[in-house]
Design an enzyme around this catalytic site. Sequence first.
Site, short mmCIF file in Angstrom:
data_model
loop_
_atom_site.label_atom_id
_atom_site.label_comp_id
_atom_site.label_asym_id
_atom_site.label_seq_id
_atom_site.Cartn_x
_atom_site.Cartn_y
_atom_site.Cartn_z
CE LYS A 50 -12.12 -3.41 0.65
NZ LYS A 50 -13.19 -3.66 1.77
CE LYS A 69 -4.29 -1.90 1.56
NZ LYS A 69 -5.22 -1.96 2.68
CE LYS A 89 -5.59 -8.20 -1.99
NZ LYS A 89 -5.49 -7.96 -0.64
P1 TYM Z 1 -10.71 -5.80 4.26
O1 TYM Z 1 -11.89 -5.13 4.65
O2 TYM Z 1 -9.85 -5.61 3.14
O3 TYM Z 1 -11.49 -7.24 3.50
C1 TYM Z 1 -12.71 -7.94 4.35
C2 TYM Z 1 -12.41 -9.39 4.18
O4 TYM Z 1 -12.22 -10.02 3.16
C3 TYM Z 1 -11.41 -10.75 2.59
N1 TYM Z 1 -11.04 -10.52 1.40
C4 TYM Z 1 -11.04 -11.40 0.09
N2 TYM Z 1 -11.13 -12.88 0.40
C5 TYM Z 1 -10.92 -13.52 -0.55
N3 TYM Z 1 -10.80 -13.35 -1.87
C6 TYM Z 1 -10.48 -11.79 -2.11
N4 TYM Z 1 -10.18 -11.41 -3.28
C7 TYM Z 1 -10.38 -10.98 -0.88
N5 TYM Z 1 -10.41 -9.77 -0.75
C8 TYM Z 1 -10.63 -9.58 0.77
C9 TYM Z 1 -10.40 -10.06 3.63
O5 TYM Z 1 -9.33 -11.20 3.81
C10 TYM Z 1 -10.93 -9.76 4.71
O6 TYM Z 1 -11.15 -11.05 5.66
N6 TYM Z 1 -7.51 -5.91 7.92
C11 TYM Z 1 -8.76 -6.35 7.58
C12 TYM Z 1 -10.08 -5.68 8.41
C13 TYM Z 1 -9.78 -5.95 9.86
C14 TYM Z 1 -9.80 -7.11 10.49
C15 TYM Z 1 -9.69 -6.98 12.01
C16 TYM Z 1 -10.23 -8.50 10.19
C17 TYM Z 1 -9.55 -4.96 10.68
N7 TYM Z 1 -9.30 -5.51 12.03
C18 TYM Z 1 -9.64 -8.14 12.82
C19 TYM Z 1 -10.11 -9.44 11.30
C20 TYM Z 1 -9.85 -9.21 12.45
C21 TYM Z 1 -9.09 -5.77 6.18
O7 TYM Z 1 -8.45 -4.76 5.50
O8 TYM Z 1 -10.19 -6.60 5.48
#
Ligand code: TYM
Length: 332
Positions: free
Chosen positions: A198, A112, A195
Amino acid sequence: RPRVLSGIQPTADSYHLGNYLGAVRNWGILQADYEPFFFIADQHAITVEVDPKVLRRRTLVAAAQLLAAGVDPERSAIFVQSHIPEHAQLGWVMQCLTGFGEARRMTQFKDKSAKGGEGSSSVGLFAYPMLMAADILLYRPAYVPVGEDQRQHLELTRDLAQRFNSRYKKTFRLPEPYILKETGKIYDLQEPTSKMSKSASSPGGIVEMLDDPKVSAKKIRSAVTDSGSEVRFDEAEKPGVSNLLRIYSALTGSTIEKLEDEYAGRGYGDLKKDLADVVVDFVTPFRNATHELLDDQTHLTSVLAQGAEQAREVASRTLADVYDRVGFVAPA
Ligand code: TYM
């Protein structure tokens, strides 16, 4: 019942199919057997600049989508991260446990910050994994259901938990990642070796759950495949077709082998046309349910208030233990 916890950032107007299949769908499934806590990570969303109006809207849309995806407020605590001050409070303690070099090795930070260079990234973006560790450890969950891209953050979380436990006193449970092989990584439709993301996918590569279903159908029909014609799951040779089969299987419950049989002797066109229909049938009710929840927000707001109350009860107890163990004098 052991706990599960996970979070999702409100960084877009809609979740995409990767978010749903990789994470949110499993939240709905796990809530039956665990004590679940799920939250909208709004504090993580300000690690990059965002318009306050946009953030506010996206946070509510994100919460509505959780409900539409089957996360049930009768079973799960659903809350907004910033409603629970303990996240930021424990986040600070986690930052103090983390080495600079350790933080710098986080691949998501490297990715990032790659564009503008480290110097133009916020300290918040750098500290993000420590806030995430706090998000998790506060609730002492057994499992954290996420997609593959969060694995390294989960490893850091376990390291920090262990470090705290051995430096002070056993306080945290070491959480296990819950990442499914089948859906842990859903790929970009136009670039099926990256992958679905967003921030990084082109519009044609990403299926937005709240998009007009016709648009999503068209994206599936225009997905990149390869020059062959045989519908076969082969990640190395046929990443595009394999990704479509993965999505198809996840949305219908049909196994990949069965799909391969069904499409034997037929071309990619048939596969894509049928999958487009499957996706339309799936996103249409999801989208309607989300809009209904947003039309009258009283239900949504009360769900989030109730979720915050449940979360705060657990989080405040953990933080009190932590503050005591690190040597902070309790306020009189
Ligand atoms: P975030 O908001 O980017 O994404 C949310 C969830 O979606 C999953 N994900 C995917 N899974 C499969 N294929 C894909 N292409 C794909 N893109 C996204 C992510 O792995 C995630 O599970 N850091 C985290 C948010 C967070 C969090 C936490 C998660 C903050 N605190 C504590 C668990 C526990 C994030 O940015 O996810």
